[in-house]
Design a protein around this motif. Structure first.
Motif, mmCIF file in Angstrom:
data_model
loop_
_atom_site.group_PDB
_atom_site.id
_atom_site.type_symbol
_atom_site.label_atom_id
_atom_site.label_comp_id
_atom_site.label_asym_id
_atom_site.label_seq_id
_atom_site.Cartn_x
_atom_site.Cartn_y
_atom_site.Cartn_z
ATOM 1 N N GLU A 32 -10.534 17.845 62.218
ATOM 2 C CA GLU A 32 -10.760 16.348 61.754
ATOM 3 C C GLU A 32 -10.382 16.046 60.182
ATOM 4 N N ASP A 33 -10.747 14.850 59.773
ATOM 5 C CA ASP A 33 -10.458 14.569 58.215
ATOM 6 C C ASP A 33 -10.814 15.514 57.290
ATOM 7 N N ASP A 34 -12.217 16.205 57.633
ATOM 8 C CA ASP A 34 -12.839 17.141 56.669
ATOM 9 C C ASP A 34 -12.090 18.417 56.320
ATOM 10 N N GLY A 35 -11.017 18.568 57.398
ATOM 11 C CA GLY A 35 -10.343 19.788 57.178
ATOM 12 C C GLY A 35 -11.037 20.963 57.646
ATOM 13 N N SER A 36 -12.263 20.745 58.339
ATOM 14 C CA SER A 36 -12.984 22.103 58.850
ATOM 15 C C SER A 36 -13.637 21.827 60.198
ATOM 16 N N THR A 37 -13.829 20.722 60.688
ATOM 17 C CA THR A 37 -14.338 20.538 62.105
ATOM 18 C C THR A 37 -13.386 20.432 63.049
ATOM 19 N N LEU A 38 -13.223 21.219 63.961
ATOM 20 C CA LEU A 38 -12.418 21.324 65.006
ATOM 21 C C LEU A 38 -12.213 19.881 65.736
ATOM 22 N N THR A 44 -22.435 24.646 64.073
ATOM 23 C CA THR A 44 -22.478 24.097 65.135
ATOM 24 C C THR A 44 -23.217 22.820 65.140
ATOM 25 N N ASP A 45 -22.823 21.817 65.640
ATOM 26 C CA ASP A 45 -23.753 20.495 65.695
ATOM 27 C C ASP A 45 -23.255 19.829 66.983
ATOM 28 N N GLY A 46 -24.176 20.418 67.974
ATOM 29 C CA GLY A 46 -23.752 19.842 69.456
ATOM 30 C C GLY A 46 -22.560 20.421 69.799
ATOM 31 N N ARG A 47 -21.520 19.391 70.121
ATOM 32 C CA ARG A 47 -20.258 20.024 70.517
ATOM 33 C C ARG A 47 -19.355 20.331 69.551
ATOM 34 N N LYS A 48 -19.670 19.723 68.346
ATOM 35 C CA LYS A 48 -19.067 19.706 67.182
ATOM 36 C C LYS A 48 -19.283 21.030 66.573
ATOM 37 N N ILE A 49 -17.892 21.743 66.129
ATOM 38 C CA ILE A 49 -17.908 23.026 65.446
ATOM 39 C C ILE A 49 -17.154 22.710 64.401
ATOM 40 N N LYS A 50 -17.718 23.293 63.338
ATOM 41 C CA LYS A 50 -17.060 23.252 61.854
ATOM 42 C C LYS A 50 -16.696 24.813 61.634
#
Length: 234
Positions: free
Chosen positions: A173-179, A214-220
């Motif tokens: 993603e735009d943050d450069g670390s979240t898939l 991890t934050d739910g389905r979000k993975i950084k």
């Protein structure tokens, strides 16, 4: 599947550079005249195992997973299709039914080109034939790597590898670390050849080591270098 009417078929064809660039002007017109653009809803099948191939496909927008049913009908994800990735042609080239199934795991826009059109273009254009040979060789290499990953790596290494594959295919993603892909724990388990409970456990372990968050389905991915070492060491 919903067929979408596109006013500029040539623009769509041009975006598929791997197919477009080797063609002559006449062949480009033939390709543009015969392609079809379709929308697939989340979890909708593009094709099923044992069906007869009808199209070569190219992912324009969205995300596609390719899976195969194993023992007891358990689906194993074997490939993720990257943007503008071309797929669903291997079985057609050897006159077989599909050995795999393909599903959209988010709303996706896909270009469908009839097999007969691709065969005609290959017969008329050696460069396009070489492109498909290279694609098949790349797929064989990925299949060999997958075999090693699934048979020799421990669960921790397999999960790390799955996360790195998602990063390679879809990026951050735009943050450069979240898939930039939000798979369920069940889908991650399928990619990593483990049970869902073990997938949850492996993600928790990597999180506890501050390699991912991890934050739910979000993975950084916090430390990509360490994640690669986990994958390499198995």
């Amino acid at each position: 599947m919903t067929v979408i009417e596109k006013t500029d078929r040539q623009e769509i064809a041009e975006s598929i550079t791997a197919l477009w660039e080797p063609l002559s002007a006449e062949q480009r017109g033939y390709l543009a005249d015969n392609l079809m653009i379709c929308e697939f809803e989340k979890n909708e099948a593009l094709y099923h195992q044992d069906e007869t191939p009808a199209y070569v496909m190219c992912l324009l927008n969205g995300k596609i997973k390719v899976s195969i049913n194993g023992i007891g009908g358990r689906a194993q994800i074997i490939r993720m299709i990257e943007p503008f990735g071309i797929f669903s042609f291997r079985a057609a080239f050897v006159d077989e039914r599909y050995h795999t199934s393909a599903y959209a795991f988010e709303p996706s826009e896909v270009c469908l080109i009839p097999i007969a059109v691709i065969r005609h273009l290959i017969e008329a254009n050696n460069e396009l034939a070489v492109f498909f040979i290279r694609q098949l060789c790349r797929m064989l290499g990925e299949a060999d790597a997958l075999t090693v990953n699934m048979t020799q790596k421990h669960m921790r290494g397999r999960m790390a590898e799955a996360l790195l594959v998602l990063k390679t295919k879809y990026g951050y993603e735009d943050d450069g670390s979240t898939l930039c892909s939000y798979l369920s724990r069940e889908e991650l388990a399928s990619m990593s050849n483990m049970t869902t409970s073990n997938a949850i456990r492996m993600l928790s372990a990597l999180s506890a080591e501050n390699i991912i968050l991890t934050d739910g389905r979000k993975i950084k991915i916090i430390d990509e270098e360490r994640l690669r070492k986990v994958s390499e060491n198995g």
